[in-house]
Design a protein around this motif. Sequence first.
Motif, short mmCIF file in Angstrom:
data_model
loop_
_atom_site.label_atom_id
_atom_site.label_comp_id
_atom_site.label_asym_id
_atom_site.label_seq_id
_atom_site.Cartn_x
_atom_site.Cartn_y
_atom_site.Cartn_z
N UNK A 51 10.17 -6.47 11.93
CA UNK A 51 11.45 -5.77 12.09
C UNK A 51 11.96 -5.24 10.75
N UNK A 52 12.17 -3.92 10.68
CA UNK A 52 12.71 -3.29 9.49
C UNK A 52 11.81 -3.32 8.27
N UNK A 53 10.56 -3.65 8.45
CA UNK A 53 9.67 -3.84 7.31
C UNK A 53 9.14 -2.53 6.76
N UNK A 54 9.02 -2.50 5.43
CA UNK A 54 8.36 -1.41 4.72
C UNK A 54 7.20 -2.00 3.92
N UNK A 55 6.19 -1.21 3.64
CA UNK A 55 5.10 -1.73 2.83
C UNK A 55 5.58 -2.02 1.41
N UNK A 56 5.03 -3.06 0.82
CA UNK A 56 5.39 -3.43 -0.55
C UNK A 56 4.43 -2.72 -1.51
N UNK A 57 4.88 -1.63 -2.10
CA UNK A 57 4.03 -0.81 -2.94
C UNK A 57 3.84 -1.38 -4.34
N UNK A 58 4.47 -2.52 -4.62
CA UNK A 58 4.32 -3.15 -5.93
C UNK A 58 3.16 -4.15 -5.98
N UNK A 59 2.55 -4.42 -4.83
CA UNK A 59 1.45 -5.37 -4.80
C UNK A 59 0.23 -4.79 -5.51
N UNK A 60 -0.60 -5.63 -6.13
CA UNK A 60 -1.81 -5.13 -6.79
C UNK A 60 -2.90 -4.78 -5.79
N UNK A 61 -3.87 -4.02 -6.27
CA UNK A 61 -5.09 -3.68 -5.51
C UNK A 61 -4.81 -2.85 -4.26
N UNK A 62 -3.80 -1.99 -4.33
CA UNK A 62 -3.52 -1.08 -3.22
C UNK A 62 -4.21 0.26 -3.46
N UNK A 63 -4.53 0.94 -2.37
CA UNK A 63 -5.08 2.29 -2.43
C UNK A 63 -4.08 3.20 -1.74
N UNK A 64 -3.34 3.97 -2.51
CA UNK A 64 -2.32 4.84 -1.95
C UNK A 64 -2.95 5.97 -1.14
N UNK A 65 -2.27 6.43 -0.07
CA UNK A 65 -2.77 7.60 0.66
C UNK A 65 -2.99 8.77 -0.29
N UNK A 66 -4.15 9.40 -0.15
CA UNK A 66 -4.49 10.50 -1.04
C UNK A 66 -5.30 10.08 -2.24
N UNK A 67 -5.49 8.77 -2.43
CA UNK A 67 -6.29 8.27 -3.55
C UNK A 67 -7.58 7.65 -3.05
N UNK A 68 -8.52 7.51 -3.98
CA UNK A 68 -9.74 6.77 -3.72
C UNK A 68 -9.67 5.44 -4.46
N UNK A 69 -10.34 4.41 -3.93
CA UNK A 69 -10.33 3.12 -4.62
C UNK A 69 -10.89 3.23 -6.03
N UNK A 70 -10.26 2.55 -6.98
CA UNK A 70 -10.72 2.54 -8.36
C UNK A 70 -10.67 1.11 -8.88
#
Length: 408
Positions: A56-75
């Motif tokens: 409920x009401x949740x948003x992704x936590x973009x501060x977490x490590x090892x994320x691959x943002x939309x539009x990016x490739x894993x690095x």
Amino acid sequence: MFKSFVLAVAFVVLGTVTPTFASKVDEQFRAWLQSDLWPQASANGVSQQTFEAAFAGMKPNLKLPDLVMPGQKPKTPKKQHQAEFGSPGSYFGPIGGVTSGGRSRAGQHARTLAAIEKRYGVPGEVALAIWGRESGFGTAKIPHNAFEVLATKAFMSTRKDMFRKEVIAALVMVERGLASPKAMKSSWAGALGQPQFLPTSFLDHAVDLDGDGRPDIWNSVPDTLGSIANYLVNYGWVKGRDWGFEVTVPDSVSCALEGPDRGRKISEWAAMGISRVGGKPFPAHEARSEGFLLMPAGRSGPAFIVTPNFYVLKKYNESDLYALFIGHAADRIAGGDRNFAGRWGKVGGLYRSDVAALQRGLERVGYDVGGADGLPGFKTRRSIGDWQEKNGRAATCFPDKGLVEELR
């Protein structure tokens, strides 16, 4: 619209998440929850009520490590976030608190520890060492919402499939009444409770040792210690065997012989000139059994002959240093504080991205380094040693700046 989205991605690449980009990710995340994750959760017996309450009401936590943002490739990340894969010497700094805390609790929980040893064959000091390392014996603050962490990583991390299983398992835990939603606090990696179990580990290994009808790894010390021991047994802990021994490795024995796939009888290692520090012989029952060479800093640190139980400890955390910390802490809890005889050299200061570049260089000339992930595991260490020997160098079996530049 597309142009603005590309611009937002560019800001992310530079390390800044813009409000516009974050809003777009939020929308994609909510759509993913409903169209992708919910059908699988439902198929696993999760009710809509449980699912909606969790998110409920949740948003992704973009501060977490090892994320691959939309539009990016894993690095490969430039920096190393996990201490277990950083500088070997500095990793053992907190060991005094674990060993003193373990000894003080050994008497307090003596009856529980005796029951664990009888039922599982796992020494009490090993369970204590893990408890202390994972959560400071239950005192550590575990601040994150587990559903936020697990769902974010299932949606956009470098290990989506793994975290997808974990978020489904977390939902199943709540659905079955095994945990309350309020209890679902986790580390940044999604681990729960005093033993820091991922949700699948809770479902597979948590036990009700105090007999109150349910396993409680948040508030019950017996359940926490029993669950740790059960975890180890389920991964193959061998009753009666040690975890390993610090040794002296002569120059005539190559550090490239390291690894769990290159075992031989401990008596054979001894015949090659490897001896225990302090001069004691290996116990007779260990000498007849298989052991493995471990040199976590190559020639720049202590060396060990370890048993299969060492690799069971690694199932708790896939790091040689972690398993070594637990084994060493357990020895100190049982027998008093003694440091390793060997000293750690000044190694481990490279960026993770530099180690990955070195690994790719070794792969190009035919070595199996276990993947170019920037983590100097045993396959990378022994590949370095073998390459050094074949090129007329003294084998160090650990990454350094010169090797990075030469093999990049």
